[in-house]
Scaffold this active site. Structure first.
Site, mmCIF file in Angstrom:
data_model
loop_
_atom_site.group_PDB
_atom_site.id
_atom_site.type_symbol
_atom_site.label_atom_id
_atom_site.label_comp_id
_atom_site.label_asym_id
_atom_site.label_seq_id
_atom_site.Cartn_x
_atom_site.Cartn_y
_atom_site.Cartn_z
ATOM 1 C CE1 TYR A 294 7.415 48.020 70.645
ATOM 2 C CE2 TYR A 294 7.650 45.650 70.859
ATOM 3 C CZ TYR A 294 7.240 46.755 70.142
ATOM 4 O OH TYR A 294 6.633 46.578 68.932
ATOM 5 C CG PHE A 304 6.806 54.503 67.563
ATOM 6 C CD1 PHE A 304 7.090 53.167 67.334
ATOM 7 C CD2 PHE A 304 7.753 55.276 68.203
ATOM 8 C CE1 PHE A 304 8.280 52.599 67.750
ATOM 9 C CE2 PHE A 304 8.958 54.721 68.630
ATOM 10 C CZ PHE A 304 9.219 53.383 68.408
ATOM 11 C CG ASP A 305 4.515 49.026 67.934
ATOM 12 O OD1 ASP A 305 3.332 48.720 68.179
ATOM 13 O OD2 ASP A 305 5.334 48.217 67.479
ATOM 14 C CB ILE A 324 16.339 48.349 64.433
ATOM 15 C CG1 ILE A 324 15.836 48.508 65.869
ATOM 16 C CG2 ILE A 324 15.208 48.540 63.448
ATOM 17 C CD1 ILE A 324 15.258 49.880 66.173
ATOM 18 C CE1 TYR A 350 12.095 49.838 61.369
ATOM 19 C CE2 TYR A 350 12.130 50.979 63.476
ATOM 20 C CZ TYR A 350 11.862 49.855 62.731
ATOM 21 O OH TYR A 350 11.370 48.736 63.347
ATOM 22 C CG PHE A 366 12.384 50.648 71.680
ATOM 23 C CD1 PHE A 366 11.203 50.122 71.182
ATOM 24 C CD2 PHE A 366 13.299 51.195 70.790
ATOM 25 C CE1 PHE A 366 10.946 50.112 69.819
ATOM 26 C CE2 PHE A 366 13.053 51.193 69.425
ATOM 27 C CZ PHE A 366 11.866 50.657 68.947
#
Length: 569
Positions: A294, A304-305, A324, A350, A366
């Site tokens: 992802y 962010f990731d 999540i 979150y 994502f």
């Protein structure tokens, strides 16, 4: 009726003059070229337009409310008043009798940030009576004016979009929650606040009274990524009193806004299928274990990731709360090889607090690529692609087989044969009941393959393996627990036959020579698939019960004479 002396005298206003504002902080405004000409109105002389802005979208007209600074002086230069000394602009309506006639006329046509020097004759100022001890009779008055703000009671919120994304799938509506950055200025460009200086977005609901009314209106219809200028008149901002700090009373406000995020508390996840394989024999369900890659971004594209940056898939159960809740939901119903975009509102991600690089109340995006998935209850899937018309004999447990194979991951990634030299349990199961010449595809879940750890550098942990197998040859195996079997009746003088030197004991050489001779003469068979000498060494060690390197007649026993747990001849 004349007013008492005081600030009103400075501007030459009448007794019912408007309210002074708080300490001035100017507001930025985007303007069109100011084409307002000098205004010699009857006996009012515009001495000089000493500063004119390049752009002027709006000029003062009768009925407008203005905020301005000024200095008042007599022709000889003697000052009689100044708004600068009081630290407050002068605020009044133009053309409503709140100002002396000369000032009413002098302000017409002015632009924000324009500066004028104005000479007012006595009959348009305080006339033959003057004003107490401050303004003598028949005085000509000179004013140095700097205009800071204009608005009208008929004004509404003004919105000017100067950047908009090509794609806009959703616009801000009442009750939406938004995250945005802004610079807030007064109309003359003076900064009074900025979210950027706090290094944090402003996060709020829209249209529910959490914001000033003008901002509530100005944010409606925005797209994520859009940039706009929102100009708010004071009666839709902080009104007559300002905010008590940086925003003076009766000030127009200009907000330069970029919208970063948008969601509604009623939102669920949104799924966009970017690529779906033509062949999808199975879709994921809750309880499956999945491996996927992802990229994670915020709604405005901020990264962010990424699992790709770690060169490792993200491996987890789905539908069991390991990830999540929005991702738990978004990964159900996917195919191996599918690419999809999962957009998750913060209440399914979150939340208000955020985590790490993810700010509070952030919508997450994502882009997911599904590498494989399986279920702990899965068994080996066997598909026969070719089977000879005569398919006998068929392999069984213990048989020795030779086969060709190609191995890959479930997404089609090929693996080298060197990394799968060990025959895993799933392969043992998949090779049974095959005949020579048959071709099969074996799909082996990780718990019957290389497990959670995989093979370092070769087979990823928890990977489903796909083997394409062709059976080339088969040799019947021995019964379970046997290393050697006789093809004919066993001689009753077996021990004596082995004891070649007749010393009543059999050493390793004698034992090995005898077994190999039986195999070569077709009288017996060693278990196929093993190195013969190593196998015979094990057989000898089992017979040499005291471990002295010799087998005596008392130690020597056939399989039929042994307990079930002991492997012998």
């Amino acid at each position: 009726r004349r007013r008492h002396p005081g600030p009103a005298v400075v501007a030459g206003v009448r007794e019912n003059m408007g309210v002074h504002g708080a300490a001035c902080l100017a507001l930025l405004v985007t303007c069109a070229a100011c084409s307002a000409p000098p205004v010699p109105l009857e006996d009012v002389v515009v001495i000089e337009r000493s500063a004119v802005p390049e752009r002027c979208e709006r000029a003062v007209k009768k009925g407008d409310f203005v905020r301005y600074h000024y200095r008042g002086a007599f022709p000889d230069g003697t000052a009689f008043d100044s708004s600068y000394k009081r630290g407050s602009t002068y605020n009044a309506f133009v053309g409503r009798g709140q100002l002396i006639a000369g000032m009413d006329r002098a302000l017409l046509g002015m632009c924000v940030n324009e500066r004028r020097a104005v000479k007012v004759p006595p009959h348009l100022a305080y006339g033959k009576d003057g004003y107490g001890d401050i303004i003598p009779p028949d005085a000509i008055l000179h004013f140095d004016i700097l205009l800071l703000d204009i608005w009208n009671p008929e004004d509404t919120v003004q919105v000017k979009t100067y950047s908009k994304p090509e794609a806009c799938s959703r616009k801000v509506q009442v009750s939406d929650f938004v995250r945005y950055h802004y610079n807030g200025t007064l109309m003359d460009g003076t900064l009074f606040d900025s979210s950027r200086t706090r290094l944090r977005t402003y996060d709020t609901y829209v249209g529910t009274g959490w914001l000033i009314a003008g901002m509530d209106q100005g944010l409606l219809g925005m797209c994520v990524g859009e940039k706009r200028i929102i100009t708010v008149p004071p009666f839709l901002g902080y009104g007559e009193n300002g905010d008590g700090s940086d925003i003076p009373g009766q000030a127009s406000l200009v907000f330069d806004v970029v919208l970063l995020d948008l969601h509604n508390p009623k939102d669920g996840i949104a799924v966009e299928k970017l690529q779906v394989p033509e062949n999808c024999p199975r879709k994921s369900k809750a309880g499956d274990f999945m491996r996927y890659h992802y990229n994670g971004t915020l709604l405005d594209g901020t990264f962010f990731d990424s699992s790709y940056s770690r060169n490792s898939t993200y491996d987890t159960y789905i539908g069991k709360g390991y990830v999540i809740s929005g991702m738990d939901e978004g990964l159900v119903g996917v195919c191996v090889g599918e690419r999809r975009r999962v957009i998750i509102p913060p209440h399914l991600a979150y939340g208000e607090e955020g985590t790490g690089k993810i700010p509070g109340s952030a919508v997450l995006v994502f882009d997911v690529y599904v590498v494989d998935f399986h279920n702990p209850s899965d068994v080996v899937q066997i598909t026969s692609s070719f089977r000879p018309e005569t398919c006998e004999p068929r392999s069984k447990k213990g048989d020795f087989v030779k086969y060709h194979y190609n191995v890959s991951l479930l997404d089609g990634t090929s693996l080298h044969s060197s990394c799968v030299g060990q025959v895993v349990m799933g392969m043992e199961m998949g090779l049974q009941d095959m005949c020579v010449g048959e071709k099969r595809r074996l799909v082996i879940p990780p718990h019957l393959g290389y497990g959670e750890r995989g093979v370092a550098g070769e087979v990823p942990g928890s990977a489903v393996l796909v083997f394409d197998v062709e059976m080339l040859d088969m040799e019947e195996g021995l019964p379970e627990g046997y290393m050697f079997v006789w093809n004919s009746e066993v001689t009753p003088d077996l021990f004596d036959d082995m004891d070649k030197n007749k010393d009543t004991q059999v050493d390793s050489a004698e034992f090995t020579d005898y077994i190999l001779r039986q195999v070569s003469e077709g009288k017996g068979r060693l278990a196929p698939g093993f190195e013969p000498h190593r196998l015979i060494e094990n057989m000898f060690a089992n017979q040499d019960r005291d471990g002295n390197g010799k087998i005596t007649a008392e130690e020597f026993k056939l399989k039929a004479d042994e307990s079930p747990a002991h492997d012998e001849l």
